[in-house]
Motif scaffolding. Structure first.
Motif, short mmCIF file in Angstrom:
data_model
loop_
_atom_site.label_atom_id
_atom_site.label_comp_id
_atom_site.label_asym_id
_atom_site.label_seq_id
_atom_site.Cartn_x
_atom_site.Cartn_y
_atom_site.Cartn_z
N GLY A 143 0.81 -1.22 0.00
CA GLY A 143 0.00 0.00 0.00
C GLY A 143 0.83 1.25 0.00
O GLY A 143 0.59 2.15 0.81
N ALA A 144 1.81 1.31 -0.87
CA ALA A 144 2.61 2.53 -1.00
C ALA A 144 1.69 3.66 -1.43
O ALA A 144 0.70 3.46 -2.12
N PRO A 145 1.97 4.89 -1.01
CA PRO A 145 1.11 6.03 -1.38
C PRO A 145 1.07 6.20 -2.89
O PRO A 145 2.02 5.88 -3.59
N LYS A 146 -0.07 6.70 -3.36
CA LYS A 146 -0.26 6.88 -4.80
C LYS A 146 0.76 7.86 -5.34
O LYS A 146 1.03 8.91 -4.73
N LYS A 147 1.32 7.53 -6.47
CA LYS A 147 2.37 8.37 -7.06
C LYS A 147 1.84 9.73 -7.45
O LYS A 147 0.68 9.91 -7.78
N LYS A 148 2.70 10.71 -7.38
CA LYS A 148 2.39 12.03 -7.89
C LYS A 148 3.02 12.17 -9.27
O LYS A 148 3.91 11.44 -9.64
N GLN A 149 2.50 13.18 -10.02
CA GLN A 149 3.04 13.39 -11.36
C GLN A 149 4.53 13.67 -11.27
O GLN A 149 4.99 14.51 -10.47
N GLY A 150 5.31 12.98 -12.08
CA GLY A 150 6.74 13.21 -12.16
C GLY A 150 7.55 12.31 -11.26
O GLY A 150 8.76 12.24 -11.39
N GLN A 151 6.89 11.59 -10.32
CA GLN A 151 7.64 10.71 -9.43
C GLN A 151 8.00 9.41 -10.15
O GLN A 151 7.35 8.99 -11.08
N GLN A 152 9.08 8.78 -9.65
CA GLN A 152 9.50 7.49 -10.19
C GLN A 152 8.52 6.40 -9.76
O GLN A 152 8.17 6.31 -8.58
N LEU A 153 8.05 5.62 -10.72
CA LEU A 153 7.13 4.54 -10.40
C LEU A 153 7.89 3.35 -9.83
O LEU A 153 9.02 3.08 -10.23
N PRO A 154 7.29 2.61 -8.88
CA PRO A 154 7.95 1.41 -8.36
C PRO A 154 7.90 0.30 -9.39
O PRO A 154 7.19 0.37 -10.38
N ALA A 155 8.66 -0.75 -9.14
CA ALA A 155 8.61 -1.91 -10.02
C ALA A 155 7.23 -2.53 -9.95
O ALA A 155 6.55 -2.47 -8.93
N VAL A 156 6.80 -3.11 -11.06
CA VAL A 156 5.47 -3.69 -11.14
C VAL A 156 5.57 -5.14 -11.60
O VAL A 156 6.55 -5.53 -12.24
#
Length: 420
Positions: A20-33
């Motif tokens: 449950g990592a916090p929802k990404k903001k615009q421009g942030q690095q996405l976690p591995a999926v």
């Protein structure tokens, strides 16, 4: 050891994301999926492209997807990137490094103004032009079909095809010149900015070529804006756009285009759907002549229709000349472009004073010959047996009159001789 540490880091990242990592903001690095299929990878591409993220980490749960070439072939990556690199690690972990096309960069900046500072000055200027076009062309209440027609037609009317190395959105929007790559990228951008789903298709049409797949009312259609620009087809009127390659099915497109359809949605619409919906599809001559006559009387310079019964240029010329005797308005047709070598297809009729006449022109000599041909046809249609009987009656009557005249002259000559 390094690979092991790397894998542990990736798994830790995944676990953090799963908790449950916090929802990404615009421009942030996405976690591995974690990727189970190509559709999930496509959605991930949408996310990272929306942020212009240059790198992404993925864990693939199907070995068939771990190959970098396969994942590219089975995804919509061609919509976004010029190039990518993939590093494959143990445990089916892959790291992708992307280089985005300008259409993806412009779309991201359109959706998130904070990303505009990542654009070059030329890209920022192109984005302003694209946004101005959307504002001018797209209005509330328009159907998806109306929106796409407006974007397609405006793009062709304002652009010119060139073989020069001009393959970007910036080339077409700023310089009004571009290759098939520029046409397909720009149409993709305008569609996505308008809320229409669209893909770029790369394949061949006698040479490497690019066009688009667009979704209208949940139906996918092929559209080749480059080939709809008449300058590429030697058309008589360089600025008269066409719809020959507009909203076509897979089957229609495969007549002269080839591509790998495995990673793209199927276009299974009915034959010549655009012309049918606009009452420009004809299976008989009579309604076609009536439509052309109306267009001429309304002052149009040309009209493009779909003829299911085209036949050949010679056949159409003969039928048109015959129809023009009954409807003089059709004599204003100076030329047409047919679907040769096919027996049916889109045909553009050009009317008088609309430009320089081309092939299939009805000259005065041809028109006179047409009258002679029509006269001969009428004579041939007469019942010859009945005509022979009438002629025999006329002949017998003439002989009888001639015999009577001779008898009268003989009597007159005898009377004259008796005087002496």
């Amino acid at each position: 050891l390094l690979h092991l540490l790397y894998c542990l880091g990736m798994l830790l990242c995944l676990c953090t994301s799963a908790q449950g990592a916090p929802k990404k903001k615009q421009g942030q690095q996405l976690p591995a999926v974690i990727i189970h299929n190509a559709e999930q990878f496509n959605r991930h591409l949408d996310d990272i492209a929306a942020n212009m993220q240059e790198r992404t980490l993925c864990v693939f749960k199907h070995e068939s997807l771990i190959n970098a070439h396969n994942i590219a072939e089975r995804s919509v990556w061609y919509d976004y990137g010029n190039a990518y690199k993939a590093a494959i690690y143990p445990q089916q972990i892959a790291e992708f490094t992307f280089q985005y096309k300008d259409n993806a960069r412009l779309l991201a900046a359109h959706r998130n103004p904070e990303l505009k500072n990542k654009l070059s000055a030329r890209e920022q200027q192109a984005l302003r032009i694209a946004q101005q076009r959307i504002k001018r062309l797209i209005h509330p209440g328009m159907t998806e079909a109306q929106m796409f027609r407006a974007l397609h037609d405006d793009l062709i009317n304002r652009g010119t095809y060139t073989r020069e190395p001009k393959g970007t959105v910036c080339d077409l929007l700023l310089d009004a010149r571009g290759t098939c790559e520029a046409y397909s990228r720009t149409l993709w951008l305008l569609c996505r900015m308008s809320g229409l789903r669209c893909h770029i298709v790369y394949g061949n049409a006698n040479e490497p070529h690019a066009w688009n797949l667009v979704c209208i009312d949940n139906q996918w259609y092929h559209t080749d804006a480059t080939w709809d620009d008449p300058v590429t087809q030697g058309a008589p009127h360089r600025h008269t756009l066409s719809h020959r390659y507009y909203m076509l099915s897979d089957a229609q497109m495969r007549k002269d285009h080839t591509w790998n359809s495995e990673h793209l949605p199927a276009a299974t619409v009915r034959h010549a759907d655009f012309y049918r919906k606009n009452n420009l599809y004809f299976t008989e001559d009579a309604p076609l002549w009536a439509t052309l006559a109306t267009a001429i009387e309304q002052g149009h310079g040309s009209l493009e229709v779909y003829m299911q019964h085209y036949g050949s240029a010679a056949s159409l010329r003969s039928r048109l000349m015959e129809a023009s005797y009954k409807n003089p308005a059709l004599q204003a047709i100076t030329s047409w472009q047919g679907p040769a070598p096919h027996s049916e297809g889109a045909v553009r009729f050009t009317f008088e004073n609309a430009g320089k006449p081309q092939t299939a022109k009805l000259s005065n000599l041809e028109f006179s010959r047409g009258i002679m041909v029509e006269t001969r046809r009428l004579i041939d249609s007469i019942d010859t047996e009945s005509l022979h009987e009438q002629w025999q009656q006329i002949s017998d009557t003439a002989v009888s009159w001639w015999q009577q005249l001779l008898q009268w002259l003989a009597a007159l000559w005898a009377a004259f001789l008796s005087l002496f």
